[in-house]
Design a protein around this motif. Structure first.
Motif, PDB file in Angstrom:
ATOM      1  N   VAL A 137       0.830  -1.204   0.000  1.00 57.83           N
ATOM      2  CA  VAL A 137       0.000   0.000   0.000  1.00 57.83           C
ATOM      3  C   VAL A 137       0.865   1.254   0.000  1.00 57.83           C
ATOM      4  N   MET A 138       1.940   1.249   0.789  1.00 59.62           N
ATOM      5  CA  MET A 138       2.769   2.437   0.886  1.00 59.62           C
ATOM      6  C   MET A 138       3.569   2.702  -0.381  1.00 59.62           C
ATOM      7  N   TRP A 139       3.946   1.661  -1.119  1.00 61.67           N
ATOM      8  CA  TRP A 139       4.595   1.888  -2.408  1.00 61.67           C
ATOM      9  C   TRP A 139       3.601   2.506  -3.380  1.00 61.67           C
ATOM     10  N   THR A 140       2.340   2.121  -3.307  1.00 61.74           N
ATOM     11  CA  THR A 140       1.314   2.730  -4.150  1.00 61.74           C
ATOM     12  C   THR A 140       1.146   4.201  -3.794  1.00 61.74           C
ATOM     13  N   ILE A 141       1.127   4.494  -2.496  1.00 59.71           N
ATOM     14  CA  ILE A 141       1.034   5.887  -2.041  1.00 59.71           C
ATOM     15  C   ILE A 141       2.228   6.688  -2.556  1.00 59.71           C
ATOM     16  N   ARG A 142       3.400   6.073  -2.525  1.00 61.75           N
ATOM     17  CA  ARG A 142       4.604   6.777  -2.976  1.00 61.75           C
ATOM     18  C   ARG A 142       4.526   7.102  -4.477  1.00 61.75           C
ATOM     19  N   THR A 143       4.075   6.151  -5.280  1.00 59.19           N
ATOM     20  CA  THR A 143       3.982   6.417  -6.715  1.00 59.19           C
ATOM     21  C   THR A 143       2.890   7.442  -7.020  1.00 59.19           C
ATOM     22  N   LEU A 144       1.854   7.487  -6.198  1.00 58.27           N
ATOM     23  CA  LEU A 144       0.843   8.529  -6.343  1.00 58.27           C
ATOM     24  C   LEU A 144       1.418   9.889  -5.962  1.00 58.27           C
ATOM     25  N   HIS A 145       2.214   9.913  -4.906  1.00 59.57           N
ATOM     26  CA  HIS A 145       2.807  11.161  -4.420  1.00 59.57           C
ATOM     27  C   HIS A 145       3.708  11.788  -5.478  1.00 59.57           C
ATOM     28  N   SER A 146       4.468  10.981  -6.172  1.00 59.91           N
ATOM     29  CA  SER A 146       5.396  11.486  -7.188  1.00 59.91           C
ATOM     30  C   SER A 146       4.751  11.580  -8.570  1.00 59.91           C
ATOM     31  N   LEU A 147       3.483  11.168  -8.688  1.00 62.17           N
ATOM     32  CA  LEU A 147       2.759  11.097  -9.954  1.00 62.17           C
ATOM     33  C   LEU A 147       3.380  10.093 -10.921  1.00 62.17           C
ATOM     34  N   LYS A 148       4.342   9.308 -10.437  1.00 58.13           N
ATOM     35  CA  LYS A 148       4.938   8.275 -11.272  1.00 58.13           C
ATOM     36  C   LYS A 148       3.888   7.250 -11.674  1.00 58.13           C
ATOM     37  N   TYR A 149       2.863   7.138 -10.884  1.00 53.28           N
ATOM     38  CA  TYR A 149       1.760   6.217 -11.149  1.00 53.28           C
ATOM     39  C   TYR A 149       1.104   6.516 -12.504  1.00 53.28           C
ATOM     40  N   PHE A 150       1.173   7.792 -12.912  1.00 54.36           N
ATOM     41  CA  PHE A 150       0.495   8.224 -14.134  1.00 54.36           C
ATOM     42  C   PHE A 150       1.444   8.377 -15.324  1.00 54.36           C
ATOM     43  N   GLY A 151       2.688   7.941 -15.171  1.00 54.25           N
ATOM     44  CA  GLY A 151       3.611   7.974 -16.299  1.00 54.25           C
ATOM     45  C   GLY A 151       4.665   9.061 -16.180  1.00 54.25           C
ATOM     46  N   TYR A 156       6.515  15.479 -14.662  1.00 56.17           N
ATOM     47  CA  TYR A 156       7.006  16.830 -14.940  1.00 56.17           C
ATOM     48  C   TYR A 156       6.179  17.873 -14.213  1.00 56.17           C
ATOM     49  N   LEU A 157       4.908  17.550 -13.973  1.00 54.20           N
ATOM     50  CA  LEU A 157       4.045  18.483 -13.256  1.00 54.20           C
ATOM     51  C   LEU A 157       4.520  18.702 -11.828  1.00 54.20           C
ATOM     52  N   ILE A 158       5.165  17.688 -11.237  1.00 58.28           N
ATOM     53  CA  ILE A 158       5.689  17.840  -9.879  1.00 58.28           C
ATOM     54  C   ILE A 158       6.757  18.921  -9.844  1.00 58.28           C
ATOM     55  N   GLU A 159       7.642  18.913 -10.837  1.00 62.93           N
ATOM     56  CA  GLU A 159       8.695  19.930 -10.894  1.00 62.93           C
ATOM     57  C   GLU A 159       8.094  21.321 -11.065  1.00 62.93           C
TER      58      GLU A 159
END
Length: 482
Positions: A137-151, A156-159
């Motif tokens: 679950v926490m790895w999923t949260i992490r990928t959501l946090h960095s937007l890596k989940y969406f590609g 780039y939106l994070i930057e």
């Protein structure tokens, strides 16, 4: 940290001050319009990830936790790996030892359908179950946090959001700065039914949490798509940051440490050495008539290869070298591969990477946090604090409170805007009478855009959109008066 238009004249009176105030207010509005939705998402996911170990151990307790056995000898690593591969067919590529006596051992197995994490009781060797690699679950949260989940492009939106967050704080401080008023500086006036309450709540919350927003934005930049990648490449220059003398005469492969095991940001691009023992006969070419086995080597060639030490001796060697508890061992998958032991505990001083020759057990590279360059140490320290690890529970609690304050800041800003905006309008703050003031402010902001290219590009886009909004407003006025 905006202000209602009704009090604008009371706070600034000189024409030059009024122009600057309006320009800053306008850009603060644009920054908030873009950033606040991201801030809410980042604050929620980031606040949860601060407690990743606690939450993962609770959610996945059937996989991650085992009953501690007093004075019991642990199962051999080779037995644990054999049992994991028997349960999940594939090739074992990594073994992660337990960080404490009550934790399970994790074996990463590469299968045709992708990698899986197999959890094994380190005392009995019993397989507890498996998940997709980094599937907690926490790895999923992490990928959501960095937007890596969406590609990749979404990251780039994070930057961009990080850069605009800094702009949001800078302009907000200017708007908050006391100008002969007594309320709304460190206190909140009125009740939730009144607009001034939300204005004060937004301003006071912002001034207290602003430093945290800037810190989190800057320390989060290493994960960004453009700036982070370039700084990582620069920080890992001179053969990726290895200190002089550590890897003298050690042959390096083309593989990167991040490809085989989770690693610190500063070492993601670090090259992995090759086992020296593989040099014996690796350039021998078999004759066309020489029979070959399933590995592509002739039996005679295979006989000349030295014998690998095996995972049991590799783990014993890493223990002997003092690698901290909870370390991972990436297993060699090629004849020239190495055993790569790495650990990244909360205590930065214990970060360490050791590459062992798979035939002799000799440490080819032994890299510690103290061996990083000044930039690497600084970045890793910032990242460790950002993730709530450096100062233990206090670090987690302080940043969790900051995340809650960021959510309050975003919500109060939204409510204040909704109450202030004219019906049927976006409620963009008024243009300064002197447009040169607005362009001058944009020019100053462009300096930050040079440092952060994606932020600079977004500033240009926003400037053109602002001009478009102005022209549209002028056309509406002309149409209404005609």
């Amino acid at each position: 940290m905006s202000i209602s238009s009704t009090s604008l004249g009371e706070r600034v009176s000189a024409p030059s001050s009024l122009n600057l105030y309006r320009a800053v207010w306008r850009w603060h509005f644009y920054a908030g319009l873009f950033v606040l939705p991201f801030l809410i998402t980042l604050a929620i996911t980031g606040g949860l990830y601060l407690f990743k170990d606690e939450l993962d151990n609770a959610i996945h307790s059937n996989l991650k936790r085992v009953d501690m056995v007093e004075n019991a000898s642990a199962a051999l690593p080779s037995t644990i790996i054999a049992n994991a591969v028997a349960a999940v067919t594939g090739t074992a590529v990594k073994l992660t030892k337990p960080a404490d006596p009550g934790a399970s051992t994790e074996v990463t197995v590469s299968t045709p359908d992708g990698k899986r994490a197999v959890y094994v009781n380190g005392y009995t060797g019993e397989v507890l179950g498996s998940l997709p690699d980094r599937g907690t679950v926490m790895w999923t949260i992490r990928t959501l946090h960095s937007l890596k989940y969406f590609g990749t492009y979404a990251r780039y939106l994070i930057e961009i959001a990080a850069g605009w967050s800094i702009l949001l704080v800078a302009t907000g401080i200017y708007l908050w700065w006391p100008r002969n008023q007594t309320g709304g500086v460190v206190s909140v006036r009125g009740t939730p039914k009144k607009r001034v309450f939300w204005r004060d709540m937004h301003a006071v919350t912002g001034i207290f949490v602003g430093a945290f927003i800037v810190f989190l934005a800057i320390t989060g930049m290493p994960w960004s798509g453009v700036w982070g990648a370039k700084v990582n490449e620069w920080a890992n220059g001179n053969n990726f940051g290895y200190p002089a003398g550590v890897r003298v005469d050690v042959p390096m492969s083309g593989d990167r440490l991040n490809d085989v095991s989770k690693t610190s940001w500063s070492l993601e691009q670090a090259k992995i050495p090759t086992s020296e023992g593989h040099d014996h006969g690796q350039h021998m070419e078999p004759s066309p008539a020489m029979p070959m086995d399933h590995t592509g080597m002739s039996p005679d060639h295979a006989d000349q290869m030295p014998t690998p030490i095996g995972i049991d001796k590799a783990v014993a060697r890493l223990d002997e070298l003092g690698l901290a508890a909870g370390y991972a061992v990436a297993l060699p998958t090629k004849p020239e591969g190495v055993y790569s032991g790495s650990v990244y505990p909360d205590d930065l001083s214990k970060q360490r990477v050791i590459h062992l020759d798979q035939y002799s057990g000799k440490p080819l590279i032994d890299m510690r946090y103290a061996d990083y360059g000044p930039l690497g140490r600084g970045l890793e320290w910032g990242i460790n604090v950002h993730m709530g690890q450096q100062f233990g529970l206090a670090n987690q609690i302080v940043l969790a409170l900051a995340c809650l304050a960021i959510i309050l800041l975003a919500v109060s800003g939204g409510v204040m805007w909704w109450k202030r905006r004219p019906k049927g309008s976006l409620g963009v703050p008024p243009m300064p009478q002197s447009k040169g003031t607005l362009y001058g402010l944009a020019a100053m902001l462009a300096v930050g855009g040079i440092i952060f290219p994606l932020v600079g590009a977004s500033l240009i886009v926003m400037l053109f959109l602002d001009l478009a909004v102005q022209k549209l407003g002028q056309r509406r006025k002309t149409a209404a008066t005609s």
